[in-house]
Design an enzyme around this catalytic site. Structure first.
Site, PDB file in Angstrom:
ATOM      1  N   TRP A 361      47.399  38.540  46.423  1.00 33.04           N
ATOM      2  CA  TRP A 361      47.735  37.517  45.429  1.00 33.04           C
ATOM      3  C   TRP A 361      47.212  36.154  45.866  1.00 33.04           C
ATOM      4  O   TRP A 361      46.766  35.357  45.049  1.00 33.04           O
ATOM      5  CB  TRP A 361      49.247  37.467  45.237  1.00 33.04           C
ATOM      6  N   HIS A 362      47.257  35.894  47.184  1.00 32.15           N
ATOM      7  CA  HIS A 362      46.819  34.594  47.681  1.00 32.15           C
ATOM      8  C   HIS A 362      45.303  34.429  47.629  1.00 32.15           C
ATOM      9  O   HIS A 362      44.806  33.307  47.536  1.00 32.15           O
ATOM     10  CB  HIS A 362      47.302  34.388  49.120  1.00 32.15           C
ATOM     11  N   GLY A 363      44.568  35.506  47.689  1.00 34.43           N
ATOM     12  CA  GLY A 363      43.116  35.370  47.644  1.00 34.43           C
ATOM     13  C   GLY A 363      42.414  36.711  47.747  1.00 34.43           C
ATOM     14  O   GLY A 363      42.920  37.640  48.382  1.00 34.43           O
ATOM     15  N   PHE A 515      45.395  29.022  44.473  1.00 36.25           N
ATOM     16  CA  PHE A 515      46.028  30.317  44.220  1.00 36.25           C
ATOM     17  C   PHE A 515      46.578  30.406  42.811  1.00 36.25           C
ATOM     18  O   PHE A 515      47.016  31.444  42.400  1.00 36.25           O
ATOM     19  CB  PHE A 515      47.154  30.572  45.230  1.00 36.25           C
TER      20      PHE A 515
END
Length: 515
Positions: A361-363, A515
């Protein structure tokens, strides 16, 4: 002639003024900028005059929120409207659908739309790169030069700011309707207000519909104590972001992570400690300002950070760090996977899967997945350790010396994971670890303190404030809340003056904007 020259400069200044209010990709509007302060003051004066006019007030806030998002992502504010519209309509359809299968189809559609947008904007290049790597492998095995030599060129895809936050927030609404936990919003404008509300729009906190939507229909009330609390949070946020985070980032942390091999292990370790403080001050500073601004408008957000580095266990850390995301992952991913209801082994697997997806989800990069894996494995190991020895998750029952040891150990596990989170490439992460473990050179620490005196003072100040007892924080908050209005205004002006003196010449966006 003189009038012509005066007219020229007047026209030039008007053009520059108009440009200031347009979308500028290199200069997004942040809470910490003078432009936002100027616009918010004007917005707030009119907002106060609309406290008794609910419908007009809702429309007014929506328009300002959409403009705020336009200033961060340009015309992609249309995507925000699309998200709100699709989930509003799906939310209307779910209760009226009689069959369980029909309800599942509607919620599946909501999941596909929201995650589909995330995949399109955030993960297309990641998946494309994996596909090219696959074709390279196939070409090598089949001795096909055309496949083996296929070049990977990333697609030029714009990432709308905060898309992960508002899609998760909107998705939680339809899921909660499907679960019967909330009722659908009657008016589309009310739901757009919820999704687009500017204080938490681009970097959270992720606010649940059941907590926020009832507040829309209440008359905004700003008591003396609420104003003091809001002011305290905004000042704390400004100090964390602009004085500590930005300064140590530009003048120290970025240099270390850009070329870790040029520095000793001590300097690399200080860089890791600096980044741990930077990302906390950056993100919790934004959350503080968001909560404070929302409070000025009559809305209360839940706390998003609770001194996370004071955690004695990794489980306690995730109950204190980015609480709105960690609880979202728990309620909408970990528990649906089975949580801890399907045996110990499945519990450990569910924890690791949840954190792997949290990392993704963060990257869209291997280093973010590895960051999630470190936390997932650490959570699973701690869960196993607790079951073997019958211990509690938060560590509150630990004797003092064990709690101190737990805090030190947990902090360094988190810092180890931060290396992969921050490093631009896995190669740089490897260089940093190599320097720390093979070229430590402790004698350099004294040179670091003298050479980076202000950096060292700011880092020390940041960590001292972070580990300050909660009672001290409450006393300071109470004192600021009890100040007369003129004293609060003076304190805010002093805070702005300090920020201006310390502020970097270049704009440093909030880390979680990406994000």
């Amino acid at each position: 002639m003189r009038n012509d020259v005066a007219g020229y400069f007047e026209e030039l200044s008007c053009d520059k003024l108009l440009e200031l209010f347009k979308y500028q990709p290199d200069s997004p509007m942040l809470f910490s900028t003078g432009l936002f302060l100027f616009l918010f003051l004007g917005f707030y004066i009119i907002y106060n005059s609309l406290r008794n006019r609910q419908d007009i007030r809702i429309l007014y806030v929506i328009l300002f929120s959409l403009y705020f998002y336009y200033k961060t992502s340009g015309l992609w504010f249309v995507l925000l409207i699309f998200t709100a519209t699709s989930d509003f309509l799906i939310g209307q359809m779910i209760p009226g659908t009689q069959s369980r299968m029909g309800k599942k189809l509607w919620i599946t559609l909501s999941v596909c739309i929201n995650l589909g947008m995330l995949t399109c904007f955030k993960y297309t290049n990641f998946l494309y790169g994996m596909l090219v790597d696959f074709w390279h492998a196939v070409g090598g095995m089949m001795d096909e030069p055309v496949l083996r030599d296929m070049a990977y060129k990333p697609l030029d895809i714009f990432l709308p700011v905060g898309i992960s936050f508002f899609t998760f927030q909107s998705l939680s609404y339809t899921i909660d309707i499907y679960r019967g936990q909330v009722k659908p919003v009657v008016k589309w404008a009310d739901y757009l207000f919820y999704v687009s509300f500017f204080p938490g729009l681009v970097a959270g906190p992720i606010v649940r519909a059941k907590d926020f939507i009832p507040q829309i229909y209440r008359k905004p009330v700003l008591s003396h104590s609420r104003m003091g609390e809001a002011l305290y949070l905004i000042i704390c946020g400004l100090f964390k972001k602009c004085v500590i985070s930005d300064y140590i980032s530009v003048n120290f942390v970025d240099r270390i992570f850009d070329a870790p091999a040029l520095y000793t292990g001590v300097e690399n370790l200080m860089g890791v400690y600096g980044y741990a403080l930077q990302i906390y001050c950056d993100f919790s500073g934004y959350s503080d300002m968001a909560i404070g601004i929302a409070l000025l408008l009559g809305f209360r957000f839940n706390i998003n950070f609770d001194s996370p580095y004071r955690s004695a266990t990794i489980t306690e850390f995730w109950r204190r760090w980015h609480i709105s995301l960690s609880t979202w992952l728990r309620d909408y991913l970990y528990i649906p996977l089975g949580g801890n209801r399907k045996g110990k082994t499945r519990t450990y697997v569910n924890l690791i899967i949840t954190m792997l997806l949290g990392g993704l989800w963060h990257g869209a990069a291997l280093r973010f997945i590895l960051w999630g894996a470190v936390h997932g494995v650490a959570l699973a190991v701690h869960k196993l350790f607790m079951s073997l020895f019958g211990l509690k998750a938060n560590g509150a029952d630990m004797p003092f010396w064990r709690r101190v040891a737990g805090i030190v150990f947990t902090f360094h596990i988190v810092c180890f994971a931060w290396i992969f989170f921050r490093a631009d490439t896995m190669a740089k992460a490897g260089e940093m670890l190599t320097q720390i473990f093979t070229h430590f050179e402790p004698g350099v620490f004294r040179q670091f303190v003298s050479g980076y005196r202000l950096i060292f003072i700011l880092m020390l100040t940041g960590y001292v404030i972070h580990f300050m007892p909660a009672k001290v924080d409450l006393v300071i908050r109470r004192e600021i809340t009890g100040m007369p209005l003129w004293a609060k205004a003076l304190l805010l002006c002093l805070a702005i003056f300090v920020v201006v003196q310390m502020k970097s010449a270049e704009i440093v966006p909030f880390i979680y904007f990406q994000f």
